[in-house]
Design a protein around this motif. Sequence first.
Motif, mmCIF file in Angstrom:
data_model
loop_
_atom_site.group_PDB
_atom_site.id
_atom_site.type_symbol
_atom_site.label_atom_id
_atom_site.label_comp_id
_atom_site.label_asym_id
_atom_site.label_seq_id
_atom_site.Cartn_x
_atom_site.Cartn_y
_atom_site.Cartn_z
ATOM 1 N N ARG A 1 0.621 -1.216 -0.058
ATOM 2 C CA ARG A 1 0.007 0.004 0.088
ATOM 3 C C ARG A 1 0.908 1.220 -0.007
ATOM 4 O O ARG A 1 2.068 1.193 0.191
ATOM 5 N N GLY A 2 0.236 2.458 -0.367
ATOM 6 C CA GLY A 2 1.088 3.508 -0.418
ATOM 7 C C GLY A 2 1.122 4.334 1.117
ATOM 8 O O GLY A 2 0.886 3.511 2.127
ATOM 9 N N GLY A 3 2.003 5.325 1.029
ATOM 10 C CA GLY A 3 2.392 5.767 2.458
ATOM 11 C C GLY A 3 1.247 6.693 3.154
ATOM 12 O O GLY A 3 0.156 6.653 2.770
ATOM 13 N N GLY A 4 1.437 6.744 4.504
ATOM 14 C CA GLY A 4 0.478 7.361 5.373
ATOM 15 C C GLY A 4 0.979 7.512 6.902
ATOM 16 O O GLY A 4 2.320 7.199 7.096
ATOM 17 N N SER A 5 0.255 8.081 7.673
ATOM 18 C CA SER A 5 0.757 8.242 9.127
ATOM 19 C C SER A 5 0.767 6.718 9.706
ATOM 20 O O SER A 5 0.329 5.896 9.115
ATOM 21 N N LEU A 6 1.018 6.847 10.996
ATOM 22 C CA LEU A 6 1.193 5.608 11.619
ATOM 23 C C LEU A 6 -0.278 5.060 11.810
ATOM 24 O O LEU A 6 -0.392 3.734 11.784
ATOM 25 N N GLU A 7 -1.211 5.938 12.013
ATOM 26 C CA GLU A 7 -2.721 5.543 12.427
ATOM 27 C C GLU A 7 -2.991 4.828 10.933
ATOM 28 O O GLU A 7 -3.961 3.915 10.975
ATOM 29 N N ASP A 8 -2.568 5.384 9.844
ATOM 30 C CA ASP A 8 -3.240 4.863 8.557
ATOM 31 C C ASP A 8 -2.602 3.647 8.061
ATOM 32 O O ASP A 8 -3.227 2.815 7.691
ATOM 33 N N LEU A 9 -1.379 3.269 8.697
ATOM 34 C CA LEU A 9 -0.554 1.832 8.411
ATOM 35 C C LEU A 9 -0.800 0.949 9.366
ATOM 36 O O LEU A 9 -0.125 0.092 9.574
ATOM 37 N N TRP A 10 -1.528 1.372 10.451
ATOM 38 C CA TRP A 10 -1.892 0.662 11.832
ATOM 39 C C TRP A 10 -2.281 -0.621 11.445
ATOM 40 O O TRP A 10 -2.007 -1.752 12.254
ATOM 41 N N ALA A 11 -3.006 -0.872 10.366
ATOM 42 C CA ALA A 11 -3.686 -2.401 9.984
ATOM 43 C C ALA A 11 -2.391 -3.323 9.893
ATOM 44 O O ALA A 11 -2.642 -4.477 10.339
ATOM 45 N N PHE A 12 -1.450 -3.057 9.314
ATOM 46 C CA PHE A 12 -0.382 -3.972 8.999
ATOM 47 C C PHE A 12 0.531 -4.132 10.302
ATOM 48 O O PHE A 12 1.523 -5.017 10.062
ATOM 49 N N ASN A 13 -0.066 -3.632 11.374
ATOM 50 C CA ASN A 13 0.804 -3.922 12.561
ATOM 51 C C ASN A 13 -0.063 -4.791 13.478
ATOM 52 O O ASN A 13 0.143 -5.202 14.726
ATOM 53 N N ASP A 14 -1.222 -5.323 13.064
ATOM 54 C CA ASP A 14 -2.061 -6.327 13.725
ATOM 55 C C ASP A 14 -1.474 -7.511 13.980
ATOM 56 O O ASP A 14 -0.784 -8.185 12.941
ATOM 57 N N GLU A 15 -1.604 -8.082 15.169
ATOM 58 C CA GLU A 15 -1.033 -9.421 15.539
ATOM 59 C C GLU A 15 -1.227 -10.383 14.593
ATOM 60 O O GLU A 15 -0.640 -11.414 14.103
ATOM 61 N N ALA A 16 -2.726 -10.479 14.211
ATOM 62 C CA ALA A 16 -3.233 -11.809 13.649
ATOM 63 C C ALA A 16 -2.726 -11.650 12.206
ATOM 64 O O ALA A 16 -2.407 -12.683 11.668
ATOM 65 N N LEU A 17 -2.639 -10.258 11.417
ATOM 66 C CA LEU A 17 -2.223 -10.307 10.230
ATOM 67 C C LEU A 17 -0.628 -10.765 10.236
ATOM 68 O O LEU A 17 -0.144 -11.267 9.439
ATOM 69 N N VAL A 18 0.422 -10.274 11.221
ATOM 70 C CA VAL A 18 1.669 -10.546 11.314
ATOM 71 C C VAL A 18 1.679 -12.165 11.243
ATOM 72 O O VAL A 18 2.777 -12.483 10.471
ATOM 73 N N ARG A 19 1.130 -12.613 12.048
ATOM 74 C CA ARG A 19 1.110 -14.077 12.058
ATOM 75 C C ARG A 19 0.645 -14.812 10.659
ATOM 76 O O ARG A 19 1.303 -15.924 10.414
ATOM 77 N N ALA A 20 -0.267 -14.198 10.114
ATOM 78 C CA ALA A 20 -0.640 -14.828 8.629
ATOM 79 C C ALA A 20 0.355 -14.562 7.833
ATOM 80 O O ALA A 20 0.652 -15.458 6.923
ATOM 81 N N VAL A 21 0.873 -13.451 7.806
ATOM 82 C CA VAL A 21 2.207 -13.355 6.927
ATOM 83 C C VAL A 21 3.316 -14.368 7.191
ATOM 84 O O VAL A 21 3.739 -15.020 6.191
ATOM 85 N N ALA A 22 3.527 -14.613 8.474
ATOM 86 C CA ALA A 22 4.716 -15.323 8.782
ATOM 87 C C ALA A 22 4.285 -17.054 8.388
ATOM 88 O O ALA A 22 4.962 -17.853 8.143
ATOM 89 N N ALA A 23 3.138 -17.357 8.560
ATOM 90 C CA ALA A 23 2.588 -18.570 8.312
ATOM 91 C C ALA A 23 2.147 -19.023 6.728
ATOM 92 O O ALA A 23 1.612 -20.104 6.706
ATOM 93 N N SER A 24 2.105 -17.800 5.934
ATOM 94 C CA SER A 24 1.637 -17.979 4.638
ATOM 95 C C SER A 24 2.687 -19.142 3.916
ATOM 96 O O SER A 24 3.895 -19.256 4.013
#
Length: 445
Positions: free
Chosen positions: A203-226
Amino acid sequence: MAPHDEILTPSQLNTLARSLLEDAFALVQVEGELGNVSRPASGHLYFTLKDARAQVRCAMFRPKSQWLRFQPREGLKVVARGRVTLYEARGDYQVVVDALEEAGEGALRRAFEELKARLQAEGLFDAARKRPLPAWVRRLGVVTSPGGAAVRDVISVLGRRFPLLEIEILPVVVQGATAAPQIVDMLARAGASGRYDALLLTRGGGSLEDLWAFNDEALVRAVAASPVPIVAAIGHETDFSLAEFAADLRAPTPSAAAELLAPDRLDLRARLQALQRRHASQFAHRMRQAAQRADRAALRLHAQRPQARLAALARRGEDALRRLRAAWRVCQERRQARLRHAQADLRAQRPEARLAQARARLLALQPRLAAGLPRRLHGERARLLALARALEAVSPLATVARGYAILLHEDGRVVRGIGDAAPGDALRGRLADGELRLRVEPAGD
């Protein structure tokens, strides 16, 4: 505390007030809007924090004021953390600020660091568990917002670098409360489909709040388990998300991710042309080798034809005949030489010559014979005398000469005991000077 009737000076009062403030407020965090921002040549930062009803003076001294990650400006909402004190010279109450963050971002930043430390301790970001990208990506799944600038940049770069790469846009929301669950679900479906060689999460740039979805724990674990390798390019180059730490490869921007995933067609064309030249060179070399082998085979085949073989045999016969004639000539020459030598020897060995040679040898041997014969006879005489003495020493005749006799049968056998003679036997008694004829008488007579 000073007594009520004690009279204080302004400096004493300010000192007392400062002590009370610092004791009562060890460390505070104040959120408000920046105002009266000033940064003099000293490098210190002075400002006020205000809300709708009040304001408070603040000071942030060097070098902490130079470590800020943002530019303080009028009207910006911030969170200041520091100590409450009083500037005694003017009696102004103020906050000496140690840290300053944009409002709303500080809490998110703390949550980010805490989750990052916990997942890192689990080994989720370890380089050992990351997988290499395939050498050639044939089909790429791009997990992003279909209307964002990031997807346009990715498609543009991929089309320019390698148009043969098949791209599939996997649309998701990339911001807001529903973004993380949508991305987790899309990653799971993409991995289960088995259609993709790699996935690009971007995705493009943004503030920390805009990018916060990519710091979600479930998403991080899904990326690692792909099960499919994931390249993550979230925001600008200076932006970092936990999903990027868990991905197999991080790219600073979406365009850079596209360059990592697709080869440059110009480079591929140059490599292909180099391979073609190499193949052509090797092909020409092998063709030359094959032609040389064919020529050698043709020569061998030509040499093995009946006419060629007969010609070769004829040449061999002629060579053998020449060698035989040469050998015969050599033999004849050797025979003639031996005959000449034999004739010379025969002439040298005529009877007259041989007789003369024998006479000369006889004359040469006569002095040696005259000198050696007496010596030889003397030596032989001495040996004979020695043998005679030895023989006489062991001869029975010597015993007989001392007065003994030897009894012999008629056939010459020696009588060694009484048992060797029977009554009536004729015996001979050999004495020193002759023999006696004897007959054995019975013992009773």
